[in-house]
Design a protein around this motif. Structure first.
Motif, PDB file in Angstrom:
ATOM      1  N   THR B 158       0.867  -1.178   0.000  1.00 48.42           N
ATOM      2  CA  THR B 158       0.000   0.000   0.000  1.00 48.42           C
ATOM      3  C   THR B 158       0.900   1.223   0.000  1.00 48.42           C
ATOM      4  O   THR B 158       1.617   1.473   0.956  1.00 48.42           O
ATOM      5  N   LEU B 159       0.872   1.949  -1.115  1.00 48.98           N
ATOM      6  CA  LEU B 159       1.772   3.092  -1.272  1.00 48.98           C
ATOM      7  C   LEU B 159       0.999   4.254  -1.850  1.00 48.98           C
ATOM      8  O   LEU B 159       0.265   4.099  -2.818  1.00 48.98           O
ATOM      9  N   ALA B 165       8.202   7.088  -3.276  1.00 50.21           N
ATOM     10  CA  ALA B 165       8.677   5.972  -2.443  1.00 50.21           C
ATOM     11  C   ALA B 165      10.006   5.441  -2.963  1.00 50.21           C
ATOM     12  O   ALA B 165      10.895   5.079  -2.185  1.00 50.21           O
ATOM     13  N   ALA B 168      12.614   7.789  -1.740  1.00 49.96           N
ATOM     14  CA  ALA B 168      12.754   7.676  -0.283  1.00 49.96           C
ATOM     15  C   ALA B 168      13.547   6.418   0.082  1.00 49.96           C
ATOM     16  O   ALA B 168      14.437   6.449   0.935  1.00 49.96           O
ATOM     17  N   ILE B 169      13.236   5.309  -0.571  1.00 49.40           N
ATOM     18  CA  ILE B 169      13.917   4.046  -0.254  1.00 49.40           C
ATOM     19  C   ILE B 169      15.389   4.122  -0.664  1.00 49.40           C
ATOM     20  O   ILE B 169      16.273   3.711   0.093  1.00 49.40           O
ATOM     21  N   ILE B 194      17.859  -5.397   9.081  1.00 46.81           N
ATOM     22  CA  ILE B 194      17.193  -4.276   9.769  1.00 46.81           C
ATOM     23  C   ILE B 194      16.555  -3.325   8.747  1.00 46.81           C
ATOM     24  O   ILE B 194      15.408  -2.899   8.895  1.00 46.81           O
ATOM     25  N   TYR B 195      17.304  -3.024   7.689  1.00 49.55           N
ATOM     26  CA  TYR B 195      16.763  -2.133   6.650  1.00 49.55           C
ATOM     27  C   TYR B 195      15.600  -2.802   5.909  1.00 49.55           C
ATOM     28  O   TYR B 195      14.616  -2.149   5.582  1.00 49.55           O
ATOM     29  N   ASP B 197      13.534  -4.930   7.077  1.00 50.68           N
ATOM     30  CA  ASP B 197      12.365  -4.866   7.974  1.00 50.68           C
ATOM     31  C   ASP B 197      11.662  -3.517   7.834  1.00 50.68           C
ATOM     32  O   ASP B 197      10.430  -3.442   7.762  1.00 50.68           O
ATOM     33  N   MET B 198      12.461  -2.427   7.771  1.00 46.39           N
ATOM     34  CA  MET B 198      11.872  -1.088   7.672  1.00 46.39           C
ATOM     35  C   MET B 198      11.281  -0.817   6.290  1.00 46.39           C
ATOM     36  O   MET B 198      10.220  -0.209   6.168  1.00 46.39           O
ATOM     37  N   LYS B 201       7.987  -2.809   5.883  1.00 49.91           N
ATOM     38  CA  LYS B 201       6.872  -2.176   6.586  1.00 49.91           C
ATOM     39  C   LYS B 201       6.485  -0.844   5.945  1.00 49.91           C
ATOM     40  O   LYS B 201       5.305  -0.512   5.857  1.00 49.91           O
ATOM     41  N   ALA B 202       7.498  -0.082   5.481  1.00 48.32           N
ATOM     42  CA  ALA B 202       7.218   1.236   4.882  1.00 48.32           C
ATOM     43  C   ALA B 202       6.296   1.132   3.666  1.00 48.32           C
ATOM     44  O   ALA B 202       5.478   2.020   3.424  1.00 48.32           O
ATOM     45  N   VAL B 203       6.441   0.045   2.897  1.00 47.96           N
ATOM     46  CA  VAL B 203       5.581  -0.113   1.707  1.00 47.96           C
ATOM     47  C   VAL B 203       4.292  -0.854   2.034  1.00 47.96           C
ATOM     48  O   VAL B 203       3.469  -1.124   1.157  1.00 47.96           O
ATOM     49  N   GLY B 204       4.138  -1.187   3.315  1.00 47.05           N
ATOM     50  CA  GLY B 204       2.899  -1.834   3.744  1.00 47.05           C
ATOM     51  C   GLY B 204       2.836  -3.314   3.427  1.00 47.05           C
ATOM     52  O   GLY B 204       1.741  -3.890   3.322  1.00 47.05           O
TER      53      GLY B 204
END
Lengths: 205, 205
Positions: B158-159, B165, B168-169, B194-195, B197-198, B201-204
């Motif tokens: 979901t973006l 995006a 941003a990524i 770690i990245y 994971d973020m 989640k950032a892109v849903g």
């Protein structure tokens, strides 16, 4: 040696005279030239020529080019911390993270030269000056880390590593200055909202 | 004018001779000096001195400093696109996004000078050279945008805005090179995780 204090001191003594504007003008020209050509490529002579004074006159304002660079970076960090502190932050960690995200984007969007120099010219600072700038940068990053830790403790965020997340978020937000144009398809508020949506989801809020 | 082709041509003619290593050595020295001091501050004379040849000898390999900068940036982008293409991507958009994230971090971690120059010295390219580099960069970014759009279409992501995006990524992932140290507390694979994971989640997803 802080150039700004030298400049302010001089300005105080000569209020109303031509030199009122020379200090700020030197800073403005140096910032623009350093950003466009790089610190190492810009001589004091060139800055003086652009300002419209003799090279010798520059040394009334700043002892050397290193002090000028340090002052630009130092006042950028101090202004950033002051503006951030004025903006204040209340509410839940999620509220505070949203405020930080929007603040960071809008503050830096108006200062592309400052942010460019803040990263690019670290390599040209003396070790002593570098340490001062790094400490101020650390203070700013600690604000974001604090919000992230508070969010994890409150159960609002799920984060593997708040320290790495701090860096990831700041890099992401800094990137706005590399592509955003006011005449483009998005307003700055729209951009803030898109980034906030990604930051919020990235931390699991 | 592509410096690499000049160098390769020369190398082909002189296989086994001393000049086999001069071309790559010039590129390596120029990359290091440009990253440390900035393009504008580094003269051809300085590069020659560091390589250990006469300034005149440098011009057997490259017509001028601009061509040398362009060649470094151009071959960086071509190598990046080739490596990315070799890595291949199959699976769902989520799988492909994970592969892109891990590829981008690990590829750039080995090339901090290249990525620094790729962003910092854009300002020093001629307009024609800038256009070439921007087109290659666009090709690379399009790969990520394509994955994001496919994920939205498949209902995995979901973006609000896949184009923003993408930027941003990439900014977020580029940031790794500014802080990651191999001797630090995290392995590169841990950082990738770690990245990822973020990003996920950032892109849903």
């Amino acid at each position: 040696m802080n150039v700004r204090s030298v400049i302010d001191g001089d300005m105080a003594r000569t209020t109303g005279s031509h030199s009122d504007i020379t200090g700020p003008r030197i800073r403005e020209v140096a910032l623009r030239l350093f950003a466009a050509e790089g610190y190492a490529a810009v001589s004091m002579r060139k800055i003086a020529a652009e300002v419209g004074v003799q090279a010798g006159a520059l040394y009334n304002y700043t002892p050397d080019k290193q002090s000028l660079l340090f002052d630009l970076m130092h006042s950028h960090m101090e202004d950033l911390l002051a503006a951030r502190s004025e903006a204040g932050t209340t509410g839940t960690p999620t509220d505070r993270l949203e405020a930080f995200t929007r603040f960071h984007i809008s503050y830096h969007e108006e200062r592309p030269h400052e942010i460019f120099i803040a990263y690019m010219e670290l390599r040209n600072l003396t070790p002593e000056n570098f340490a001062v700038i790094e400490e101020l940068r650390g203070k700013y990053e600690d604000e974001l880390s604090g919000i992230l830790r508070a969010g994890v403790e409150a159960g609002e965020f799920t984060l593997v590593d708040p320290r790495v997340a701090t860096r990831a978020i700041i890099s992401m937000l800094n990137g706005v200055t590399t592509w955003y144009r006011r005449e483009g398809r998005l307003t700055l508020t729209e951009v803030e909202t898109i980034y906030w949506d990604m930051v919020r989801k990235a931390v699991g809020a």
